[in-house]
Design an enzyme around this catalytic site. Structure first.
Site, PDB file in Angstrom:
ATOM      1  N   ARG A   1       0.938  -1.138  -0.061  1.00  0.00           N
ATOM      2  CA  ARG A   1       0.134   0.048   0.068  1.00  0.00           C
ATOM      3  C   ARG A   1       0.862   1.160   0.161  1.00  0.00           C
ATOM      4  O   ARG A   1       0.587   2.257  -0.481  1.00  0.00           O
ATOM      5  CB  ARG A   1      -1.053   0.113   1.288  1.00  0.00           C
ATOM      6  CG  ARG A   1      -2.088   1.140   1.143  1.00  0.00           C
ATOM      7  CD  ARG A   1      -3.062   0.853   1.941  1.00  0.00           C
ATOM      8  NE  ARG A   1      -2.672   0.948   3.430  1.00  0.00           N
ATOM      9  CZ  ARG A   1      -3.411   0.663   4.565  1.00  0.00           C
ATOM     10  NH1 ARG A   1      -4.608   0.194   4.296  1.00  0.00           N
ATOM     11  NH2 ARG A   1      -2.771   0.750   5.807  1.00  0.00           N
TER      12      ARG A   1
ATOM     13  N   LYS B   1      -2.633   6.365   1.416  1.00  0.00           N
ATOM     14  CA  LYS B   1      -2.659   6.941   2.812  1.00  0.00           C
ATOM     15  C   LYS B   1      -1.735   8.069   2.882  1.00  0.00           C
ATOM     16  O   LYS B   1      -0.575   7.897   2.902  1.00  0.00           O
ATOM     17  CB  LYS B   1      -2.005   5.740   3.626  1.00  0.00           C
ATOM     18  CG  LYS B   1      -2.653   5.740   5.088  1.00  0.00           C
ATOM     19  CD  LYS B   1      -2.289   4.544   5.610  1.00  0.00           C
ATOM     20  CE  LYS B   1      -2.549   4.446   7.325  1.00  0.00           C
ATOM     21  NZ  LYS B   1      -3.912   4.929   7.724  1.00  0.00           N
TER      22      LYS B   1
ATOM     23  N   GLU C   1     -16.368   5.868   4.547  1.00  0.00           N
ATOM     24  CA  GLU C   1     -15.822   5.276   5.701  1.00  0.00           C
ATOM     25  C   GLU C   1     -15.620   6.216   6.889  1.00  0.00           C
ATOM     26  O   GLU C   1     -16.112   7.430   6.712  1.00  0.00           O
ATOM     27  CB  GLU C   1     -14.212   4.684   5.173  1.00  0.00           C
ATOM     28  CG  GLU C   1     -13.299   5.932   4.672  1.00  0.00           C
ATOM     29  CD  GLU C   1     -11.966   5.499   4.223  1.00  0.00           C
ATOM     30  OE1 GLU C   1     -11.472   4.732   5.038  1.00  0.00           O
ATOM     31  OE2 GLU C   1     -11.172   6.042   3.583  1.00  0.00           O
TER      32      GLU C   1
HETATM   33  N1  PLP Z   1      -9.567   4.060   6.358  1.00  0.00           N
HETATM   34  C1  PLP Z   1      -8.663   5.148   6.914  1.00  0.00           C
HETATM   35  C2  PLP Z   1      -8.857   6.478   6.640  1.00  0.00           C
HETATM   36  C3  PLP Z   1      -7.558   4.831   7.866  1.00  0.00           C
HETATM   37  O1  PLP Z   1      -6.796   5.720   8.140  1.00  0.00           O
HETATM   38  C4  PLP Z   1      -7.333   3.530   7.989  1.00  0.00           C
HETATM   39  C5  PLP Z   1      -6.093   3.193   8.892  1.00  0.00           C
HETATM   40  O2  PLP Z   1      -5.166   2.602   8.513  1.00  0.00           O
HETATM   41  C6  PLP Z   1      -8.061   2.557   7.509  1.00  0.00           C
HETATM   42  C7  PLP Z   1      -9.098   2.786   6.843  1.00  0.00           C
HETATM   43  C8  PLP Z   1      -7.981   0.937   7.980  1.00  0.00           C
HETATM   44  O3  PLP Z   1      -7.107   0.556   7.240  1.00  0.00           O
HETATM   45  P1  PLP Z   1      -6.182  -0.643   7.839  1.00  0.00           P
HETATM   46  O4  PLP Z   1      -7.119  -1.851   8.243  1.00  0.00           O
HETATM   47  O5  PLP Z   1      -5.170  -1.267   6.692  1.00  0.00           O
HETATM   48  O6  PLP Z   1      -5.427  -0.305   8.862  1.00  0.00           O
HETATM   49  C1  COI Z   2      -4.327   3.103  11.463  1.00  0.00           C
HETATM   50  O1  COI Z   2      -5.022   2.500  11.707  1.00  0.00           O
HETATM   51  O2  COI Z   2      -3.160   2.554  11.241  1.00  0.00           O
HETATM   52  C2  COI Z   2      -4.389   4.456  11.242  1.00  0.00           C
HETATM   53  O3  COI Z   2      -3.497   5.035  10.239  1.00  0.00           O
HETATM   54  C3  COI Z   2      -5.251   5.369  11.718  1.00  0.00           C
HETATM   55  C4  COI Z   2      -5.153   6.505  12.126  1.00  0.00           C
HETATM   56  C5  COI Z   2      -4.264   6.266  13.521  1.00  0.00           C
HETATM   57  C6  COI Z   2      -4.877   7.641  11.466  1.00  0.00           C
END
Ligand code: PLP
Ligand code: COI
Length: 343
Positions: free
Chosen positions: A85, A187, A223
């Site tokens: 990612r 991200k 989301e």
């Molecule tokens: N959506 C957003 C905007 C986030 O910041 C995060 C955190 O990482 C997620 C979703 C969840 O992603 P992941 O499950 O890869 O941590």
């Molecule tokens: C995560 O879940 O790792 C995120 O990046 C969410 C937040 C702390 C920005």
């Protein structure tokens, strides 16, 4: 800022706060190539005033965790997915890709060097890891930076949303965090800067955070500012939004797989209309930081829609949580390739 002291931490009551740990990994990109990276004790980054990340937001990050198992090993959950990612985010912002194998190696080095800060099994704490890639070189025109910095730092954390596995309420936002074909899938810092005001407004109104709606028509759930959304339909389908402007959550894709293969649920990645919440008997927010946070109620246009309960966790959400966290902490068998032990 004082360095963190592992002997003084209350492992059972960790919040989600920055701590300055002994070691982090840093590497620099210059003249078309990554220079040798390594561990350093310095938690500050020297930046020129015209560093592109400061003005034009050329920066991307990741969020992942290291888990202590009952037999005192430390393991990572799908770190290759975070590496992939960050590669996508880097390409979207015209940054050089940090090689995926080196990404996982850097993360392991940081975890190992700070192993005293990986919370003991059973406390619920984890080591949160933050890889970061920024345009650190100076330029004043709107161009990609001539130099880049990749760093990985970490800190022990508890739950992100207050109470962890206790339901919280969310509200929809009038704002968008990302445009339809913008940077929502990446991200990148700008998405989070855009979410600060709506998030603060939601907090002031007594909600844990806000849920964004699709930036085109504001009819479909996208989301949460820090997590993806899922719902369990009355006929036992794990349903979650599909959109070009949301972050592809590694937790969400893991839950989709577990829902189907371990819980025998149907699965659906598609449109989740805000005026059709009656479809769902349970709902939650999922992500690395959030893990699974059950959504008690979702407010929209002044009406609070309660899913399962504002105080109790629904049974399907609980099963998903147990399966996911069991794999992460090494008490439930992991699907092939999902966990990597830090040796
Ligand atoms: N959506 C957003 C905007 C986030 O910041 C995060 C955190 O990482 C997620 C979703 C969840 O992603 P992941 O499950 O890869 O941590
Ligand atoms: C995560 O879940 O790792 C995120 O990046 C969410 C937040 C702390 C920005």
């Amino acid at each position: 800022m004082a360095k963190a002291d592992a002997s003084k931490l209350d492992w059972n009551n960790l919040g989600f706060e920055y701590m300055d740990l002994p070691y982090r990994y840093t590497a620099h990109w210059k003249d078309g190539a990554w220079q040798d990276g390594g561990l350093t004790e310095n938690s500050t980054l020297p930046l020129n005033e015209a560093a592109v990340v400061l003005h034009y937001g050329q920066g991307a990050f990741e969020g992942m965790k290291a888990y202590r198992t009952p037999d005192n090993k430390i393991q990572l959950f799908r770190p290759d997915r975070n590496a992939a990612r960050l590669k996508n985010s880097a390409e979207r912002l015209l940054m050089p890709v940090f090689p995926e194998d080196k990404f996982v190696d850097a993360v392991k080095q940081v975890v190992k060097a700070n192993a005293d800060f990986v919370p003991p099994y059973g406390t619920g704490g984890t080591l949160y890891i933050r890889p970061l890639l920024i345009g650190s070189g100076a330029t004043i025109g709107v161009h990609a930076a001539p130099e880049y910095t990749f760093t990985v730092f970490a800190m022990p954390v508890g739950s992100y949303f207050k109470g962890g596995m206790t339901p919280v309420n969310f509200t929809t936002s009038q704002y968008d965090r990302a445009a339809h074909k913008g940077t929502g899938q990446s991200k990148v810092g700008g998405n989070y800067a855009a979410s600060l005001l709506p998030g603060e407004n939601a907090h002031k109104d007594g909600f844990a955070d806000c849920v964004y709606l699709d930036p085109v028509n504001h009819k479909k759930i996208e989301e949460v500012g820090s997590a993806n959304f899922f719902g369990i339909t009355k006929d036992n389908v794990f349903a979650t939004p599909k959109s070009p402007s949301i972050l592809p959550s590694i937790t969400k894709y893991s839950l989709l797989w577990l829902a189907e293969h371990r819980l025998g649920l149907g699965t659906e990645e598609g449109d989740v209309y805000i005026d059709q919440l009656d479809r769902f008997k349970e709902a939650g927010a999922c992500g690395t930081a959030a893990v699974i946070s059950p959504i008690g109620g979702l407010e929209h246009n002044g009406n609070l829609h309660v899913f399962y309960s504002e105080t109790e966790v629904g049974p399907v959400t609980k099963k998903l949580y147990d399966e996911l966290t069991g794999i992460q902490f090494g008490t439930v068998e992991a699907p092939e390739g999902w966990v990597q032990v830090v040796e």
